[in-house]
Design a protein around this motif. Structure first.
Motif, PDB file in Angstrom:
ATOM      1  N   UNK A  17       0.746  -1.277   0.270  1.00 58.80           N
ATOM      2  CA  UNK A  17       0.271   0.268   0.196  1.00 58.80           C
ATOM      3  C   UNK A  17       0.709   1.401   0.093  1.00 58.80           C
ATOM      4  N   UNK A  18       2.252   1.363   0.871  1.00 54.38           N
ATOM      5  CA  UNK A  18       2.946   2.921   1.012  1.00 54.38           C
ATOM      6  C   UNK A  18       3.429   2.416  -0.283  1.00 54.38           C
ATOM      7  N   UNK A  56       1.131   3.999  -3.083  1.00 50.47           N
ATOM      8  CA  UNK A  56       1.023   5.168  -2.932  1.00 50.47           C
ATOM      9  C   UNK A  56       2.687   6.266  -2.682  1.00 50.47           C
ATOM     10  N   UNK A  57       3.427   5.566  -2.657  1.00 51.82           N
ATOM     11  CA  UNK A  57       4.560   6.298  -3.093  1.00 51.82           C
ATOM     12  C   UNK A  57       4.919   6.187  -4.371  1.00 51.82           C
ATOM     13  N   UNK A 117       3.039   9.218  -5.936  1.00 44.39           N
ATOM     14  CA  UNK A 117       2.476  10.580  -5.723  1.00 44.39           C
ATOM     15  C   UNK A 117       4.206  10.739  -6.513  1.00 44.39           C
ATOM     16  N   UNK A 154       2.876  12.385  -9.835  1.00 43.02           N
ATOM     17  CA  UNK A 154       2.780  13.597 -10.075  1.00 43.02           C
ATOM     18  C   UNK A 154       3.574  15.004  -9.761  1.00 43.02           C
ATOM     19  N   UNK A 159      11.127  11.852  -4.329  1.00 46.61           N
ATOM     20  CA  UNK A 159       9.282  10.871  -3.014  1.00 46.61           C
ATOM     21  C   UNK A 159      10.095  10.130  -2.219  1.00 46.61           C
ATOM     22  N   UNK A 209      11.244  11.493   1.160  1.00 45.19           N
ATOM     23  CA  UNK A 209      10.147  11.434   1.439  1.00 45.19           C
ATOM     24  C   UNK A 209      10.119  10.677   2.879  1.00 45.19           C
ATOM     25  N   UNK A 210       9.582   9.741   2.211  1.00 42.02           N
ATOM     26  CA  UNK A 210       8.906   8.539   2.858  1.00 42.02           C
ATOM     27  C   UNK A 210      10.027   7.358   3.372  1.00 42.02           C
ATOM     28  N   UNK A 221       9.685  15.394   8.432  1.00 38.25           N
ATOM     29  CA  UNK A 221      10.283  15.059   7.625  1.00 38.25           C
ATOM     30  C   UNK A 221      10.405  16.874   7.138  1.00 38.25           C
ATOM     31  N   UNK A 231       3.642  16.476  -0.840  1.00 37.81           N
ATOM     32  CA  UNK A 231       4.144  14.780  -1.453  1.00 37.81           C
ATOM     33  C   UNK A 231       4.688  14.664  -0.075  1.00 37.81           C
ATOM     34  N   UNK A 241       1.780  14.296   2.117  1.00 36.50           N
ATOM     35  CA  UNK A 241       0.902  13.054   1.445  1.00 36.50           C
ATOM     36  C   UNK A 241       2.148  11.119   1.654  1.00 36.50           C
ATOM     37  N   UNK A 242       3.427  11.564   2.013  1.00 32.58           N
ATOM     38  CA  UNK A 242       4.082  10.453   2.548  1.00 32.58           C
ATOM     39  C   UNK A 242       3.579  10.523   3.595  1.00 32.58           C
ATOM     40  N   UNK A 244       0.405   8.649   4.559  1.00 30.20           N
ATOM     41  CA  UNK A 244       0.724   6.174   3.296  1.00 30.20           C
ATOM     42  C   UNK A 244       1.483   5.651   4.962  1.00 30.20           C
ATOM     43  N   UNK A 245       1.573   6.652   5.764  1.00 30.68           N
ATOM     44  CA  UNK A 245       2.362   5.783   6.315  1.00 30.68           C
ATOM     45  C   UNK A 245       1.622   5.995   8.604  1.00 30.68           C
TER      46      UNK A 245
END
Lengths: 308, 364
Positions: A4-5, A8-9, A12, A15, A253, A256-257, B199, B212, B215-216, B219-220
């Motif tokens: 799922x993550x 989503x990543x 993102x 975009x 991205x 960021x995750x 972040x 972004x 959103x991340x 999502x987490x």
């Protein structure tokens, strides 16, 4: 959860990549015609602000996108008159175009700071879009994502296979030879520069209408410069530019995750440098001779004065 | 013109040299009547545009309050979009030459320029917001934004179901870090297992990246968002994703009518009126103040629809506690990320220590 993550990543990342791709494709065409326009950042900002203003006032996304293309092409036209008709230095004029676009967009947008518009609609096919992972990745994006991919394919084909594409490349590789063959060098370059402007405008509009539906001074935050680096990274070829855009968008991205997950082994500043470092590496690889085929257009940045 | 909500609060750092160069478009605008011999001329120097609907906008509200309060006795004006660095010095000298006798400079990055120019013009009165250097004719003033962060943290601790908040932050400088720490400590005072995912954007404005990042974080697992950025992108994302969040530096309820629980807002007017009065009386002296909720200069925006009655009561109580001093955000014991106790039980961090804070608390 992990899948799922990951999905989503990736969504993102798409975009993030799309505005870079649109602007970089436009600049690719301009540079293939031998014109180096460093005004991408300014043109993107003009596109972003015009799209936002028109969409706010009229409620129409399509009119907003058209306004973005027109406004950014307007900056490109000024750039064209100075560098093509008057043969001014392209680097200096391009930098001036960025500074001009930045200032003018701030002025025009001052009344629109703090407003918001409805983001661009996303594709939704019954059943198909709801397929886990694949449907989410490929069938739930907004129209601009698909448009950018289509333009990439169209440009790659046109530049390689059509007469117009070959004339464009001829003008960029040897302006005097193209001129001798009877091609209108300045005319081709104008068309390429205007196309580059319109595409940069679309890239900016994607930011202000889709990715963050808002306007603020300096909305593009340096994406125009990344797009310029991407053109070199992609060796002036649409598919490679696309790969670069998704790679750079993805790295941005991803970091960021990683930060959100508490993983900070690599300082974020280093990750932010990657697009530029990668571009330098590609430039070195190209100039070392191993890949001469991938060199910059020979007439890139050189003014052309027809001898008559 | 309408009054949109939301944006920018540039302070501290410039967003890179290129941005500084591009944004260097200062323009002087005069407000008020013709120059009279007895009129006190006061200037404000801003790093952002007054239309930013955030940090600079709130300073300019303060300036307008001064003009309204004193009428013809003072003449106020401002210079906006001044780049931090040498350009600021030029602007300051220009103000001195044009007859200003008092200058409020509102960005951390102006501090060294102000100190240098002040030395050459001992008759001028300078006021520097968010700095640490003072001189006989340079006073320093700042707001305790972290008190608002504490109130937000209490609410986050009560309303978050996942026990995880997402925090999008600009640069790891003390002012930002103290806000994250106050928020985290407050949330953990309600829910000891609360975690804050941070972040860093390394920029003051980059809406695309801010969104972004937001959103991340969602999502987490974060179900409450807040930020220390100049745009409203994070709150916009919270609204789009249907979760909750807190605005900062300005009420963002227009951008995020459902998502915004409350916001931290600045109110500079009381200080500006007091200092200009002192200059008119001749009682002005240099000083260094750090003002907050008690002085009415840090305020919470009206509560949003997401606030439960219990959360409202807790937020009111936290504000009252900060005002009467019974709540001290940086009271020990406080442990850092590695679990080392940085502030022992029974002690409270001094202002000087808070202003130099460069470590993150446990839970971030």
């Amino acid at each position: 959860m992990t899948v799922h993550v990951l999905v989503a990543a990736l969504v993102t990342a798409t975009t993030g990549a799309t505005p870079l791709l649109l602007a970089a494709l436009g600049e690719t065409v301009a540079e293939r015609a031998g014109v180096l326009n460093l005004g991408v950042e300014g043109m993107m900002l003009m596109g972003a602000v015009s799209a936002f203003i028109v969409t706010t006032e009229t409620g129409s996304d399509i009119l907003g996108l058209l306004a973005a293309m027109l406004a950014a092409a307007g900056i490109a036209a000024i750039f064209g008159v100075l560098t093509l008709t008057l043969a001014a230095n392209q680097v200096a004029t391009g930098l001036a175009a960025t500074i001009f676009g930045t200032g003018l967009s701030a002025l025009l947008g001052a009344r629109f700071v703090g407003k918001s518009v409805v983001p661009l609609p996303r594709l939704h096919l019954p059943v198909l879009s709801d397929i886990p992972v694949l449907g989410q990745l490929f069938l739930q994006q907004d129209g601009m994502v698909y448009l950018a991919l289509a333009i990439t394919a169209g440009l790659a084909w046109a530049m390689a296979k059509t007469r117009a594409g070959m004339i464009l490349r001829a003008v960029g590789e040897s302006d005097t030879a193209a001129h001798a063959l009877g091609h209108n060098v300045i005319g081709v370059r104008y068309a390429a520069v205007l196309f580059g402007g319109a595409m940069a405008g679309l890239g900016g509009a994607y930011l202000s209408l889709a990715s963050t539906p808002m306007w603020i001074e300096g909305l593009t935050a340096g994406r125009g410069w990344i797009a310029l680096a991407l053109v070199v990274f992609g060796a002036w070829r649409p598919w490679r530019v696309l790969a670069g855009a998704y790679l750079f968008g993805g790295i941005n991205v991803l970091q960021l995750y990683l930060q959100g997950a508490g993983f900070v082994a690599v300082p974020t500043q280093v990750l932010a440098m990657i697009p530029y470092l990668a571009t330098i590496v590609v430039l070195m690889a190209m100039s070392s001779g191993g890949a001469r085929r991938l060199q910059a257009p020979s007439c890139l940045g050189k003014p052309f004065r027809p001898a008559n | 013109m309408e009054n949109p909500m939301g944006l920018i609060s540039r302070r501290g750092l410039v967003a890179g040299a290129a941005a500084a160069a591009v944004m260097a478009r200062p323009g002087v605008r005069l407000v008020g009547g013709a120059k009279a011999a007895t009129t006190l001329k006061v200037a404000w120097v801003y790093t952002g545009p007054v239309a930013d609907m955030g940090y600079t906008f709130e300073h300019d509200e303060g300036r307008q309050a001064v003009q309204a309060h004193f009428g013809d006795a003072v003449q106020t004006h401002y210079v906006e979009n001044v780049a931090e660095g040498p350009d600021c010095e030029r602007v300051l000298r220009q103000l001195v030459e044009s007859g200003d006798t008092m200058v409020f400079s509102t960005s951390f990055g102006f501090m060294n320029s102000v100190i240098r120019v002040a030395r050459q013009f001992p008759d001028m009165k300078f006021e520097q917001a968010t700095g640490y250097k003072t001189a006989t004719n340079v006073a320093e003033y700042n707001l305790r934004f972290y008190q608002g962060r504490w109130v937000c943290g209490v609410v986050a601790g009560m309303l978050s179901k996942s026990g995880i908040a997402g925090y999008v932050a600009a640069y790891p400088i003390p002012e930002v870090i103290m806000g994250i720490n106050a928020f985290t400590l407050a949330a953990r005072s309600v829910n000891p297992a609360f975690r804050v995912k941070v972040i860093w954007i390394n920029n003051w404005v980059d809406p695309g990246k801010e969104a972004d990042a937001a959103k991340s974080l969602v999502d987490q697992g974060a179900d409450i968002l807040t930020d220390h950025m100049d745009s409203s992108a994070v709150m916009q994302t919270a609204e789009q994703r249907g979760i909750l969040g807190f605005g900062q530096s300005a009420d963002r309820s227009k951008i995020a009518p459902h998502a915004q629980l409350t916001a931290i807002t600045d109110n500079w007017a009381p200080y500006y009126v007091k200092r200009v009065q002192a200059a008119l009386d001749g009682s002005w002296t240099s000083g260094s103040v750090w003002l907050g909720m008690k002085e009415g200069m840090v305020k919470m925006a009206p509560y949003g629809p997401g606030m439960t009655p219990a959360a409202k009561a807790a937020a009111d109580k936290a504000q009252a506690g900060i005002i009467d001093g019974s709540v001290q955000p940086f009271a020990g014991p406080i442990a850092d990320q590695s679990g080392t106790v940085r502030v022992p039980a029974g002690t409270i961090m001094s202002d000087a220590e808070v202003l130099k804070m460069d470590w993150m608390v446990q839970g971030t």
